[in-house]
Design a protein around this motif. Structure first.
Motif, PDB file in Angstrom:
ATOM      1  N   LYS A 152       0.812  -1.143  -0.152  1.00 18.81           N
ATOM      2  CA  LYS A 152      -0.026   0.067  -0.172  1.00 18.81           C
ATOM      3  C   LYS A 152       0.875   1.093   0.012  1.00 18.81           C
ATOM      4  N   ASP A 153       0.347   2.263  -0.583  1.00 20.37           N
ATOM      5  CA  ASP A 153       1.236   3.448  -0.874  1.00 20.37           C
ATOM      6  C   ASP A 153       1.149   4.353   0.386  1.00 20.37           C
ATOM      7  N   PRO A 154       2.491   4.418   1.196  1.00 14.95           N
ATOM      8  CA  PRO A 154       2.220   5.128   2.561  1.00 14.95           C
ATOM      9  C   PRO A 154       1.705   6.422   2.645  1.00 14.95           C
ATOM     10  N   CYS A 155       1.425   7.435   1.481  1.00 12.51           N
ATOM     11  CA  CYS A 155       0.910   8.490   1.574  1.00 12.51           C
ATOM     12  C   CYS A 155      -0.297   8.570   0.670  1.00 12.51           C
ATOM     13  N   GLN A 156      -1.017   7.424   0.524  1.00 13.73           N
ATOM     14  CA  GLN A 156      -2.371   7.506  -0.214  1.00 13.73           C
ATOM     15  C   GLN A 156      -3.351   8.148   0.654  1.00 13.73           C
ATOM     16  N   LYS A 157      -3.368   8.009   2.161  1.00 16.60           N
ATOM     17  CA  LYS A 157      -4.205   8.585   3.062  1.00 16.60           C
ATOM     18  C   LYS A 157      -4.343  10.016   2.645  1.00 16.60           C
ATOM     19  N   GLN A 158      -3.112  10.786   2.820  1.00 13.41           N
ATOM     20  CA  GLN A 158      -2.981  12.057   2.580  1.00 13.41           C
ATOM     21  C   GLN A 158      -3.422  12.497   0.976  1.00 13.41           C
ATOM     22  N   ALA A 159      -3.107  11.736   0.107  1.00 18.02           N
ATOM     23  CA  ALA A 159      -3.418  12.151  -1.072  1.00 18.02           C
ATOM     24  C   ALA A 159      -4.982  12.135  -1.250  1.00 18.02           C
ATOM     25  N   CYS A 160      -5.625  11.222  -0.819  1.00 23.51           N
ATOM     26  CA  CYS A 160      -7.285  11.142  -0.619  1.00 23.51           C
ATOM     27  C   CYS A 160      -7.689  12.220   0.045  1.00 23.51           C
ATOM     28  N   ALA A 161      -7.158  12.647   1.076  1.00 24.81           N
ATOM     29  CA  ALA A 161      -7.557  13.895   1.734  1.00 24.81           C
ATOM     30  C   ALA A 161      -7.465  15.133   1.114  1.00 24.81           C
ATOM     31  N   ILE A 162      -6.662  15.463   0.261  1.00 26.35           N
ATOM     32  CA  ILE A 162      -6.163  16.519  -0.668  1.00 26.35           C
ATOM     33  C   ILE A 162      -7.147  16.468  -1.757  1.00 26.35           C
ATOM     34  N   GLN A 163      -7.630  15.387  -2.157  1.00 32.17           N
ATOM     35  CA  GLN A 163      -8.658  15.403  -3.063  1.00 32.17           C
ATOM     36  C   GLN A 163     -10.164  15.712  -2.620  1.00 32.17           C
TER      37      GLN A 163
END
Length: 66
Positions: A4-15
């Motif tokens: 899993k991408d370790p920064c996926q959560k933050q990227a989704c939060a930006i979207q």
């Protein structure tokens, strides 16, 4: 199985933030900064979502100072 991408959560939060704020980036600076911090914790290439920041940094370094 891919990791899993370790920064996926933050990227989704930006979207989510951008969508909620009619894509006005200035209203999402705190969320964007969280992604930058996450990206800084991992080596280049470890997080696919960080590749945009890596490209941005490279362009900034190559641009002559004004």
């Amino acid at each position: 199985m891919p990791q899993k991408d370790p920064c996926q959560k933050q990227a989704c939060a930006i979207q989510k933030c951008l969508q909620a704020n009619n894509y006005i980036e200035s209203k999402c600076q705190a969320v964007i900064e969280e992604l930058r911090k996450c990206c800084a914790r991992y080596p280049k290439g470890r997080s696919l979502v960080c590749s945009g920041f890596e490209k941005e940094e490279n362009q900034t370094l190559k641009s002559p100072a004004k």
